[in-house]
Design a protein around this motif. Structure first.
Motif, PDB file in Angstrom:
ATOM      1  N   UNK A 122       7.525   0.994  28.598  1.00  0.00           N
ATOM      2  CA  UNK A 122       8.010   0.127  29.680  1.00  0.00           C
ATOM      3  C   UNK A 122       8.776   0.950  30.711  1.00  0.00           C
ATOM      4  N   UNK A 123       9.625   1.865  30.233  1.00  0.00           N
ATOM      5  CA  UNK A 123      10.366   2.733  31.139  1.00  0.00           C
ATOM      6  C   UNK A 123       9.416   3.632  31.930  1.00  0.00           C
ATOM      7  N   UNK A 124       8.364   4.121  31.275  1.00  0.00           N
ATOM      8  CA  UNK A 124       7.365   4.906  32.001  1.00  0.00           C
ATOM      9  C   UNK A 124       6.736   4.066  33.110  1.00  0.00           C
ATOM     10  N   UNK A 125       6.469   2.789  32.815  1.00  0.00           N
ATOM     11  CA  UNK A 125       5.887   1.904  33.818  1.00  0.00           C
ATOM     12  C   UNK A 125       6.820   1.679  34.988  1.00  0.00           C
ATOM     13  N   UNK A 126       8.102   1.507  34.705  1.00  0.00           N
ATOM     14  CA  UNK A 126       9.078   1.333  35.787  1.00  0.00           C
ATOM     15  C   UNK A 126       9.137   2.601  36.645  1.00  0.00           C
ATOM     16  N   UNK A 127       9.173   3.765  36.000  1.00  0.00           N
ATOM     17  CA  UNK A 127       9.206   5.024  36.746  1.00  0.00           C
ATOM     18  C   UNK A 127       7.946   5.188  37.591  1.00  0.00           C
ATOM     19  N   UNK A 128       6.810   4.775  37.042  1.00  0.00           N
ATOM     20  CA  UNK A 128       5.558   4.814  37.800  1.00  0.00           C
ATOM     21  C   UNK A 128       5.635   3.871  38.996  1.00  0.00           C
ATOM     22  N   UNK A 129       6.157   2.671  38.766  1.00  0.00           N
ATOM     23  CA  UNK A 129       6.293   1.714  39.853  1.00  0.00           C
ATOM     24  C   UNK A 129       7.242   2.176  40.939  1.00  0.00           C
ATOM     25  N   UNK A 130       8.207   3.007  40.569  1.00  0.00           N
ATOM     26  CA  UNK A 130       9.155   3.560  41.543  1.00  0.00           C
ATOM     27  C   UNK A 130       8.599   4.794  42.243  1.00  0.00           C
ATOM     28  N   UNK A 131       7.347   5.133  41.916  1.00  0.00           N
ATOM     29  CA  UNK A 131       6.729   6.286  42.548  1.00  0.00           C
ATOM     30  C   UNK A 131       7.218   7.623  42.026  1.00  0.00           C
ATOM     31  N   UNK A 132       7.754   7.645  40.804  1.00  0.00           N
ATOM     32  CA  UNK A 132       8.343   8.861  40.264  1.00  0.00           C
ATOM     33  C   UNK A 132       7.446   9.571  39.252  1.00  0.00           C
ATOM     34  N   UNK A 133       6.253   9.039  39.004  1.00  0.00           N
ATOM     35  CA  UNK A 133       5.278   9.711  38.144  1.00  0.00           C
ATOM     36  C   UNK A 133       3.977   9.845  38.925  1.00  0.00           C
ATOM     37  N   UNK A 134       3.586  11.091  39.196  1.00  0.00           N
ATOM     38  CA  UNK A 134       2.333  11.356  39.898  1.00  0.00           C
ATOM     39  C   UNK A 134       1.272  11.870  38.942  1.00  0.00           C
ATOM     40  N   UNK A 135       0.231  12.450  39.488  1.00  0.00           N
ATOM     41  CA  UNK A 135      -0.879  12.914  38.663  1.00  0.00           C
ATOM     42  C   UNK A 135      -0.451  14.070  37.754  1.00  0.00           C
ATOM     43  N   UNK A 136       0.414  14.956  38.261  1.00  0.00           N
ATOM     44  CA  UNK A 136       0.867  16.057  37.411  1.00  0.00           C
ATOM     45  C   UNK A 136       1.659  15.523  36.223  1.00  0.00           C
ATOM     46  N   UNK A 137       2.557  14.585  36.482  1.00  0.00           N
ATOM     47  CA  UNK A 137       3.326  13.987  35.394  1.00  0.00           C
ATOM     48  C   UNK A 137       2.438  13.237  34.423  1.00  0.00           C
ATOM     49  N   UNK A 138       1.416  12.559  34.962  1.00  0.00           N
ATOM     50  CA  UNK A 138       0.489  11.817  34.104  1.00  0.00           C
ATOM     51  C   UNK A 138      -0.299  12.768  33.208  1.00  0.00           C
ATOM     52  N   UNK A 139      -0.726  13.891  33.766  1.00  0.00           N
ATOM     53  CA  UNK A 139      -1.459  14.877  32.968  1.00  0.00           C
ATOM     54  C   UNK A 139      -0.569  15.451  31.866  1.00  0.00           C
ATOM     55  N   UNK A 140       0.704  15.682  32.203  1.00  0.00           N
ATOM     56  CA  UNK A 140       1.653  16.174  31.195  1.00  0.00           C
ATOM     57  C   UNK A 140       1.847  15.144  30.091  1.00  0.00           C
ATOM     58  N   UNK A 141       1.959  13.889  30.455  1.00  0.00           N
ATOM     59  CA  UNK A 141       2.096  12.816  29.469  1.00  0.00           C
ATOM     60  C   UNK A 141       0.878  12.770  28.546  1.00  0.00           C
TER      61      UNK A 141
END
Length: 410
Positions: free
Chosen positions: A223-242
């Motif tokens: 859920x926190x990851x989703x909020x961070x994504x919604x705030x524009x704080x997770x991009x493709x690089x972060x997604x690949x790392x995840x």
């Protein structure tokens, strides 16, 4: 010729409906998010219908059983069917967006979201509270009723957890603004510490209740990851790392630390991953969430096609109905079948490979029953504008009574 005439307008009518749904969709609607929610949602009934079976006792009563008890090789199927990580990811994303659009106070916003979740839960449990005595009077064994009650309430724990994490949305937004995607890292660390305590060298000295500490951080993680994504704080690089990090951690926990392979509980197993969530659940959630973020743009392009977008809209409009009533659809087939004896794939023990094939054949039946039930049950999702305080109180009392029965307290 006449058959073709009847079929043609039907197909064309569906196409017109799809085009109308596409045309009426607001331009700001995030179609990819809705599609991810629909996929994660449909995985819930698919998982419960495939990984949950029944056995019949000598009196013709139903008991819960799982094919995972006999076929450990089926465990990888739970890695695909367990999509709660994506569900919480999308929930966090949507809640962050909704929180920023709120017109009133935070309290009013939260009450509105809780009401949307609570109405269908009250509806299904109140209906079953009335239905159970009727079935008992019709000759259905009380053991069957308890089995059914357990299945009905089984998915509803999710709603309670979801309400709690939704209430934490303002804090999740602040954390996301400060730490970005790393705001979820302390939650992962917390679960890792608890897992070390309950599975590590000091496990014998650790009380069993310590495992319950994992419930909140375990499900808040995605859920926190989703909020961070919604705030524009997770991009493709972060997604690949995840995705890569979650996959690597999953493999290490599975192969080196011997976590149970199944993501759902297996009857008789000494350990379970999901109740409460273990670190393996978070590893899978990280991999799934990273993959979901990476495919978001491609998914959005696909959903520009009306024929693909319309089913997504239909599923999302009935999301809570699907969640609350899919077990009832399976019971609608199994309870009458129990009176006929063992029906292959339905009321026979899930202990042969043939059972899996037979259960697959039952899935369309369950789906059709769910559609039929949803025609009437979906009204519980709408605001209860015409409901009096007395009716709401009665529904609450019926729901509480059914919960007591389902949990074996009476």
């Amino acid at each position: 010729m006449s058959g073709a005439t009847r079929t043609g307008p039907s197909v064309e009518g569906l196409r017109r409906l799809a085009r109308r749904i596409d045309r009426d969709t607001p331009a700001h609607r995030d179609r990819a998010i809705d599609a991810l929610r629909a996929i994660a949602l449909l995985a819930v009934p698919a998982g419960h219908w495939m990984l949950g079976g029944f056995t019949l006792d000598g009196a013709g009563a139903l008991h819960n059983a799982s094919p995972l008890s006999s076929f450990a090789a089926l465990a990888p199927a739970s890695w695909v069917l367990q999509m709660l990580g994506i569900f919480f990811l999308v929930g966090g994303y949507a809640s962050a967006s909704s929180y920023h659009r709120r017109a009133g106070s935070t309290g009013a916003w939260l009450r509105g979201r809780i009401a949307r979740l609570g109405r269908p839960v009250l509806g299904v449990t109140a209906v079953w509270a009335v239905l159970a005595p009727v079935l008992y009077a019709a000759g259905v064994p009380v053991t069957t009723l308890r089995t059914g009650a357990t299945l009905v309430v089984q998915p509803l724990w999710f709603v309670g957890v979801y309400v709690v994490v939704t209430a934490l949305t303002p804090y999740c937004v602040r954390a996301a603004r400060r730490l970005g995607g790393w705001a979820a890292a302390p939650l992962l660390a917390s679960v890792a510490v608890v897992d070390f305590l309950r599975y590590g060298p000091y496990a014998d000295a650790v009380p069993s209740w310590v495992a319950l500490v994992n419930i909140l951080p375990g499900w808040l993680f995605a859920y926190q990851l989703g909020v961070s994504w919604g705030e524009g704080r997770i991009g493709r690089r972060g997604a690949a790392l995840l995705c890569a990090g979650g996959t690597a951690l999953f493999a290490v926990l599975l192969l080196l630390f011997h976590y149970p392979a199944s993501m759902v509980g297996v009857p008789g197993a000494a350990r379970t991953n999901s109740h409460p969530p273990s670190l393996l659940v978070l590893a899978l959630a990280a991999a799934q969430c990273g993959a979901a973020i990476l495919v978001r743009d491609r998914l959005a392009r696909w959903l520009a096609r009306p024929a693909l977008w319309a089913p997504v809209v239909v599923v999302n409009l009935s999301a809570m109905t699907v969640l609350c009533w899919h077990q009832s659809a399976m019971l609608a087939a199994a309870v009458p079948a129990a009176a006929l004896g063992g029906l292959p794939g339905l009321t026979t023990a899930p202990d042969t490979a043939l059972w899996i094939v037979q259960r697959l054949a039952w899935l369309p039946v369950f789906a059709a029953l769910l559609v039929l039930i949803a025609r009437y049950a979906r009204r519980f999702e709408a605001p209860w504008a015409r409901s009096t305080a007395a009716r709401r109180a009665a529904a609450g009392l019926l729901s509480a009574g059914f919960a007591v029965f389902a949990l074996g307290l009476a």
